[in-house]
Enzyme design. Structure first.
Site: not given
Ligand code: 2B7
Length: 687
Positions: A472, A545, A549
């Site tokens: 990401e 992460d 999110d």
């Protein structure tokens, strides 16, 4: 072209190559070293050395003179020899040339010309002209740059090169009613010029030689087929000569199309050649376009023949001074442009200019069988093997010679001319179509092969053992690129949120760049087009992460795989990386915890109860040092991976859940995925 080569040699011979010019310095004068009483042999000793020195450069660096020591170079020796005879024929002094290929490795060329001069050379009165010809390099003033040039003797490297590179050379001259003979070995005279006696009804030169096996290590044997074609070509190039061919039958076993005996005489020269080449093919029109300007052998003379076939590959055989120019050159350009311009002009004249606007010389030459022969004084040749004519003026000479006759030829038979135009226009259309098809094919090939620019691919090409990390964001991507093992680990950074394929329409999915990049990187296709053998990696690892999110992105990606590549999941290729959330350190000890529970566990187990443990929380992968990321998340020896699996027992339930959950809040999806993934498999993978 008629010339007295002896005079030419005397006029042009450059000092460094001419041993005779240097002779006084090296050779004792007769006064100081009188002839030893009548012994021809001892007289020859000194001269032998000089001759050897004179031709030594040729033996030392044969490539400089004949372009190498391979089969082509070997045949160059024959070309040099027959070119001298051709010059005699072109000058109008010889009417036949005989070529005899012997089983003993010798080749013999005979002409009925004037015969090499044998009288003492005016400049070197001690030697016969024959010896000077055979033992002196004489290639004109610009010797260094013109080493490969061949052409009717005058511009050739000369028969002395043949002599230097032959084990043995025997020259016989019939001249003025006398027969003479001189023998050489590796360029060195083996005696004086002998007078063999009177001959009646004989005139000309015979050169018999055997190429030196010490020089031509790949084989010093002539190829009968090659020699046959070379000899025959000369007859096509000059209708005024007859070439007699003899070949030892034992050389012809297993060789087709080469007779033991034959006579070539082609009064219609080039036309005969072209006609023979296209025999059996269908012609665009029945006539061969042929013509000549100037007398063969005279400066600026051009001769040509062209015919168009429907069903054969075209060819353009070109020659300068009867020497083949396999790589074309200026004369070919002139010929091509004459044909192109002539045809375009014809189209203009007959109101078909538009149709012909796009045709090129390539279109005109497709299927065209052509032969062009030019005669130019002191031609220049170019290229590695000097097979291309470079003389600029040859273009104009040929173009001008061919233009008018071609116009006449086209105007003289409109039906034929239009057939030709139709044919050429078709070729142009075909060419344009082919190019378009090729463009399309190339573009799609590039698309297939092209990997997304953001992908940092691994260097191993086998999918077995290689993995791709879907990361990401660019900053995490940067860390991952530093932390990876380049050989086996690829990194694909994805920016921002992934399209939710469970809620988006087909169109949106097709247009989504992130997913397109991902699909391209994986190489296995989506939906019905999924092909397992296209998959470029063994493990597909989602690395996000360790926060909400990140979990959201992971869930979107899993949804994508679940919908578009379920087999990839089924086959156990999909994984979740487990990056740490905390870093615990105290007194030189460092531990990473993947979540709160893990942190508590480590604090209890690894540190003293009242130790002041430093606890750092990672905000994201991007802020980890590459070394940390490697150690905790990416290094196959230390990391933890979660394999994503579908619960076999309840496939329908899974489908329902995905449908249901992908429309709800991110947090619930996160929990769902974590639960499922952990249920399915949680293991340290020792890869
Ligand atoms: C450039 C040198 C090599 N040469 C002559 C005259 C005739 C002649 C030759 C030849 C090859 C195999 C049989 C000219 C030319 C030397 O000067 S070489 N014929 N044939 C030949 O080598 N054939 C010549 C002017 C007057 N008389 C003779």
């Amino acid at each position: 072209m008629a010339k007295n080569a002896i005079k030419a040699a005397a006029k042009k011979a450059p000092a460094p190559e001419d041993l005779f010019a240097q002779a006084p310095a090296r050779r004792p004068t007769p006064a100081k070293a009188p002839r030893s009483s009548g012994s021809g042999d001892s007289d020859y000793t000194a001269r032998d050395i000089e001759v050897l020195e004179g031709l030594e450069p040729v033996r030392r660096r044969p490539g400089m003179y004949i372009g190498g020591t391979d089969e082509k170079a070997l045949h160059h020796l024959f070309a040099e020899t027959i070119d001298n005879s051709m010059d005699e024929a072109l000058a109008g002094h010889a009417t036949f040339i005989e070529v005899e290929l012997g089983a003993d490795g010798y080749i013999t060329v005979t002409d009925n010309g004037r015969g090499m001069p044998v009288d003492p050379h005016p400049k070197f009165p001690k030697k016969s002209a024959l010896e000077v010809i055979m033992c002196t390099l004489h290639a004109g003033g610009k010797f260094e740059s013109k080493v490969y040039e061949t052409s009717g003797g005058l511009h050739g490297v000369g028969v002395s090169v043949v002599n230097a590179l032959s084990e043995r050379t025997e020259v016989e001259v019939a001249r003025g009613g006398q027969l003479y003979r001189m023998v050489f070995e590796r360029g060195v005279p083996k005696g004086k010029l002998e007078e063999l006696g009177k001959v009646a009804n004989r005139r000309g030169t015979k050169v018999r030689f055997k190429p030196d096996a010490q020089i031509f290590r790949e084989g010093a044997r002539f190829n009968p087929q090659r020699v046959f074609k070379m000899a025959r070509a000369k007859a096509y190039l000059f209708g005024g000569v007859e070439i007699r061919w003899h070949c030892a039958p034992e050389l012809l076993t297993g060789i087709e199309g080469v007779p033991a005996e034959s006579t070539f005489h082609f009064p219609d020269g080039l036309k005969d050649y072209v006609a023979a080449q296209v025999e059996g093919n269908t012609l665009v029109h029945p006539d061969i376009f042929t013509g000549k300007s100037g007398k063969p052998g005279s400066n600026g003379a051009v001769e040509w023949a062209a015919v168009w076939t429907v069903d054969a590959d075209g060819f353009l055989s070109s020659y300068c001074n009867t020497v083949p120019t396999a790589d074309g050159g200026t004369h070919e350009s002139g010929f091509r442009s004459a044909l192109l311009r002539g045809l375009k002009d014809h189209a203009e004249r007959t109101g078909q200019g538009k149709r012909a606007a796009g045709i090129t010389a390539e279109d005109v030459m497709t299927g065209a069988g052509c032969m062009v022969s030019v005669f130019i004084r002191e031609p220049e040749f170019q290229g590695q093997t000097k097979d291309r004519l470079a003389t600029e003026k040859a273009t104009k000479i040929v173009e001008q010679a061919v233009r008018d006759p071609f116009d006449h030829w086209l105007a003289g038979n409109q039906i034929q001319a239009n057939k030709l135009l139709d044919w050429v226009v078709e070729r142009a259309d075909e060419r344009i179509r082919r190019r378009q098809e090729k463009d399309i094919a190339r573009k799609s090939a590039v698309r297939k092969l092209r990997l997304p620019g953001k992908l940092a691919d691994c260097t191993n090409s086998a999918s077995q053992g290689s993995e791709i990390f879907i990361v990401e964001g660019d900053s995490a991507g940067g860390s991952a690129k530093q932390a990876r093992d380049r050989a086996s680990q690829a990194i694909l950074p994805l920016r921002g949120k992934i399209l939710n394929v469970a809620s988006a329409g087909k169109d949106k999915f097709a247009q989504n760049q992130q997913l397109a990049d991902l699909t391209q990187a994986l190489g296995c296709g989506t939906g019905n087009h999924y092909r397992e053998d296209g998959l470029r990696y063994e493990k597909v690892i989602i690395m996000t992460d360790a926060d909400v999110d990140g979990a959201h992105i992971a869930s979107l990606l899993i949804t994508f795989f679940y919908r578009q590549m379920p087999k990839l999941i089924d086959d156990g290729h999909l994984y979740l990386a487990v990056p740490p959330l905390y870093r615990l350190s105290h007194g030189g000890k460092v531990f990473y915890a993947r979540d709160d529970a893990h942190k508590e566990q480590l604090l209890k187990k690894e540190f003293h109860a009242n130790a002041n443990v430093e606890i750092g929380r990672f905000k994201g992968l991007g802020e980890m040092m590459a070394a940390q990321l490697k150690e905790t998340t990416m290094d196959p020896r230390k990391r933890m991976l979660l394999r994503v699996q579908l619960a076999d027992a309840d496939r329908e339930g899974t489908a329902d859940s995905v449908e249901r959950l992908m429309g709800t809040k991110a947090e619930s999806r996160f929990e769902f995925i974590q639960e499922r993934a952990e249920f399915a498999s949680e293991e340290m993978l020792d890869v």
